[in-house]
Design a protein around this motif. Structure first.
Motif, PDB file in Angstrom:
ATOM      1  N   ALA A  24       0.817  -1.208   0.000  1.00 33.09           N
ATOM      2  CA  ALA A  24       0.000   0.000   0.000  1.00 33.09           C
ATOM      3  C   ALA A  24       0.857   1.267   0.000  1.00 33.09           C
ATOM      4  N   ASP A  39      -6.342  -1.806  -2.351  1.00 30.28           N
ATOM      5  CA  ASP A  39      -5.189  -1.032  -2.827  1.00 30.28           C
ATOM      6  C   ASP A  39      -4.477  -1.771  -3.953  1.00 30.28           C
ATOM      7  N   GLU A 354      -1.523  10.366   1.022  1.00 28.02           N
ATOM      8  CA  GLU A 354      -2.766   9.606   1.009  1.00 28.02           C
ATOM      9  C   GLU A 354      -3.975  10.513   0.758  1.00 28.02           C
ATOM     10  N   CYS A 369       2.091   6.859  -1.036  1.00 26.49           N
ATOM     11  CA  CYS A 369       0.913   6.001  -1.052  1.00 26.49           C
ATOM     12  C   CYS A 369       0.665   5.510  -2.483  1.00 26.49           C
ATOM     13  N   TRP A 371      -1.734   3.984  -4.161  1.00 24.72           N
ATOM     14  CA  TRP A 371      -2.916   4.219  -4.979  1.00 24.72           C
ATOM     15  C   TRP A 371      -3.111   5.684  -5.334  1.00 24.72           C
TER      16      TRP A 371
END
Length: 391
Positions: A24, A39, A354, A369, A371
């Motif tokens: 992640a 994720d 994030e 992060c 994603w």
């Protein structure tokens, strides 16, 4: 076309690639150095979009890790930590994660679609069928909508529970993805029944028997679908992820979809970041649902107004909004959203945070992060190279 932002995003996805799948984050914080279902699949979609074989192979390994650790009841791990070939498996924290199941199905089908490989579906057919049986059980009342516990999906410290819009839409996407390969009349019928129930219960002025007629009549519906309802009534916050999925999946009348688009575009344009908050408006200390927020955290409270799920802005969520805009032929607006995603990801020398405080624009949560990077890749490749996900 911001190639620097794109290449930085690809670089981060490469950095979080392991033989067991996507992590992640590249930062060693709490549970982020694990292979996560949602994720990992979102990063996997970006891998497919990138056409990078190393990243695509990491996506395949992500799916393998999740499948190997499926619970006998059909649950897919929320996340898996692998140390010295030993797995530490979590199916959720304060509650189980319903969306891990649907993201896994979506991931397997998207990989097979990209590779034109029906055998990949066959390989995981028993795991997928178990997942669908479990989802059927999670309806509880056999009326076609999933019942999701508080803390039961990606918004794991937020107030949504019961019949959560996001989870119903992911289930439709999973069913449609699988049905692309198996061509089942029963699945087609199920998709239609779930879609009908979403339209009856989450949209204004609809015909048909409501789950909760009294609560429905009390709702002041806006130009979007509310985030959830339960026996205690409706929670009417705008859920950017869910409404983006509704647009991608073409749920609702054209007129109502246009209203959702207009609401979302207006909201994004009114923020300092130019991005959609995950949920809007924020819940404040004086609001009815504050008590649901203040104790719903396993480690530390993070859902202050305008932050995290409580009105914070996430590049990942805006990536799906960008895809929704493209699905409605709003190319210029998708370009604008990608620019804002890239600006957010570039803060503090491309720290890929994030999420961000929507009021102050300050970064929140974990840096590097994965994603957040995936969002940029997905929209970039969809815009410039016509990448298409299976919906």
């Amino acid at each position: 076309m911001n190639n620097t932002a794109y290449h930085k995003a690809i670089e981060l996805l490469g950095y979080v690639s392991t033989p067991d799948g996507f992590l992640a984050s590249a930062v060693s914080t709490t549970n982020y150095k694990r292979v996560w279902a949602r994720d990992g699949v979102i990063c996997g979609l970006a891998a497919l979009a990138s056409d990078d074989e190393k990243l695509i192979n990491t996506f395949k390994n992500t799916l393998e890790t999740l499948a190997k650790n499926q619970h006998p009841t059909g649950k897919i791990p929320s996340n898996v930590l692998i140390i010295d070939e030993k797995s530490e498996v979590s199916y959720g924290g304060l509650a189980g994660r319903v969306d891990a199941v649907t993201w896994f199905i979506i991931g397997v089908c998207q990989y097979a679609y990209y590779k034109c490989d029906v055998s990949f579906i066959s390989k995981y057919n028993s795991e997928i069928e178990k997942c669908f049986e479990l989802l059927e059980a999670w309806e509880f009342n056999n009326k076609h909508l999933l019942y999701v516990p508080l803390s039961g999906n990606w918004a794991d410290e937020y107030i949504t529970d019961g019949y959560v819009l996001y989870d119903q839409l992911l289930r439709i996407w999973a069913l449609k993805s699988y049905n692309y390969f198996v061509k089942s009349e029963a699945i087609t019928d199920k998709i239609e029944k779930i879609t009908t129930q979403i339209e009856i219960n989450f949209m204004p002025d609809t015909n048909g028997e409501k789950y909760h007629e009294r609560a429905y009549k009390e709702v002041n519906f806006q130009d979007y679908m509310p985030c959830s309802f339960s026996p205690s009534g409706y929670k009417t916050q705008f859920d950017a992820f869910a409404n983006s999925l509704a647009l991608l999946l073409n749920i609702g009348s054209s007129e109502f979809q246009n209203k959702m688009l207009n609401y979302a575009n207006t909201l994004a344009s009114e923020t300092q970041l130019g991005l959609l908050p995950a949920f809007w408006p924020p819940v404040f200390e004086t609001d009815e649902y504050w008590h649901l927020l203040k104790n719903n955290c396993k480690y530390e409270f993070r859902n202050y107004p305008y932050e995290f799920h409580n009105g914070g802005s996430w590049p990942m969520v805006n990536g799906f909004f960008g895809l929704a805009l493209l699905s409605k032929f709003e190319r210029q607006k998708a370009i604008a959203i990608l620019e804002k995603i890239n600006e957010a990801n570039a803060k503090k020398d491309f720290s890929f945070y994030e999420n961000f405080n929507t009021k102050t624009t300050e970064p929140n949560g974990v840096s590097l992060c994965a994603w957040s990077a995936a969002a940029a890749v997905l929209v970039h490749q969809s815009l410039h190279y016509n990448f298409k996900i299976l919906v």
